[in-house]
Design a protein around this motif. Sequence first.
Motif, PDB file in Angstrom:
ATOM      1  N   MET A 117      -3.240  47.344 -33.070  1.00  0.00           N
ATOM      2  CA  MET A 117      -2.152  46.411 -33.288  1.00  0.00           C
ATOM      3  C   MET A 117      -0.883  46.980 -32.680  1.00  0.00           C
ATOM      4  O   MET A 117      -0.616  48.163 -32.770  1.00  0.00           O
ATOM      5  N   SER A 118      -0.115  46.108 -32.125  1.00  0.00           N
ATOM      6  CA  SER A 118       1.110  46.531 -31.472  1.00  0.00           C
ATOM      7  C   SER A 118       2.324  45.962 -32.202  1.00  0.00           C
ATOM      8  O   SER A 118       2.301  44.838 -32.690  1.00  0.00           O
ATOM      9  N   TYR A 119       3.374  46.750 -32.243  1.00  0.00           N
ATOM     10  CA  TYR A 119       4.624  46.319 -32.848  1.00  0.00           C
ATOM     11  C   TYR A 119       5.757  47.096 -32.197  1.00  0.00           C
ATOM     12  O   TYR A 119       5.540  48.121 -31.548  1.00  0.00           O
ATOM     13  N   PHE A 120       6.958  46.588 -32.361  1.00  0.00           N
ATOM     14  CA  PHE A 120       8.123  47.309 -31.854  1.00  0.00           C
ATOM     15  C   PHE A 120       9.290  47.063 -32.792  1.00  0.00           C
ATOM     16  O   PHE A 120       9.335  46.087 -33.524  1.00  0.00           O
ATOM     17  N   MET A 121      10.238  47.986 -32.742  1.00  0.00           N
ATOM     18  CA  MET A 121      11.426  47.876 -33.571  1.00  0.00           C
ATOM     19  C   MET A 121      12.633  47.869 -32.647  1.00  0.00           C
ATOM     20  O   MET A 121      12.670  48.569 -31.646  1.00  0.00           O
ATOM     21  N   THR A 122      13.618  47.045 -32.989  1.00  0.00           N
ATOM     22  CA  THR A 122      14.841  46.938 -32.207  1.00  0.00           C
ATOM     23  C   THR A 122      15.996  47.489 -33.026  1.00  0.00           C
ATOM     24  O   THR A 122      16.197  47.084 -34.176  1.00  0.00           O
ATOM     25  N   ASP A 123      16.759  48.415 -32.420  1.00  0.00           N
ATOM     26  CA  ASP A 123      17.875  49.018 -33.139  1.00  0.00           C
ATOM     27  C   ASP A 123      19.151  48.196 -32.951  1.00  0.00           C
ATOM     28  O   ASP A 123      19.131  47.143 -32.316  1.00  0.00           O
ATOM     29  N   LEU A 124      20.253  48.671 -33.510  1.00  0.00           N
ATOM     30  CA  LEU A 124      21.518  47.934 -33.457  1.00  0.00           C
ATOM     31  C   LEU A 124      21.985  47.640 -32.042  1.00  0.00           C
ATOM     32  O   LEU A 124      22.599  46.609 -31.794  1.00  0.00           O
ATOM     33  N   SER A 125      21.691  48.530 -31.101  1.00  0.00           N
ATOM     34  CA  SER A 125      22.160  48.336 -29.732  1.00  0.00           C
ATOM     35  C   SER A 125      21.252  47.415 -28.936  1.00  0.00           C
ATOM     36  O   SER A 125      21.542  47.107 -27.779  1.00  0.00           O
ATOM     37  N   GLY A 126      20.126  46.985 -29.545  1.00  0.00           N
ATOM     38  CA  GLY A 126      19.185  46.117 -28.847  1.00  0.00           C
ATOM     39  C   GLY A 126      18.080  46.866 -28.123  1.00  0.00           C
ATOM     40  O   GLY A 126      17.258  46.271 -27.437  1.00  0.00           O
ATOM     41  N   THR A 127      18.034  48.184 -28.296  1.00  0.00           N
ATOM     42  CA  THR A 127      16.998  48.993 -27.676  1.00  0.00           C
ATOM     43  C   THR A 127      15.711  48.879 -28.482  1.00  0.00           C
ATOM     44  O   THR A 127      15.724  49.000 -29.706  1.00  0.00           O
TER      45      THR A 127
END
Length: 103
Positions: A1-11
């Motif tokens: 399974m794939s996932y990603f997280m986005t931080d405050l700067s949009g990275t």
Amino acid sequence: MSYFMTDLSGTSVEEPDEATMRTILDGLADADDEHPDVSLTHENGWSLSAFPSGELLWLLWENLDDPDAPPRQLSGVSKDEALRLFGLLAKGETEEIERRAAS
């Protein structure tokens, strides 16, 4: 399974571990009107976004792939609870988050 997280700067961070998730959530201390949230998105379309609200957080639970699924809010969530819910979503375990959002 794939996932990603986005931080405050949009990275985006691909498949962050729990320590990285906590660091990204800790970044909410620097949130502003232009960068108000962090989020985790799973390949199944579900996304959980966290916004600061005083000492606690409020979360936005939504399915980005299903326009018929209404977004829901979870208010008064501690950072530890948010981290736990982000961990469940990272594993694709959406049932508990769905129950929490429905209550």
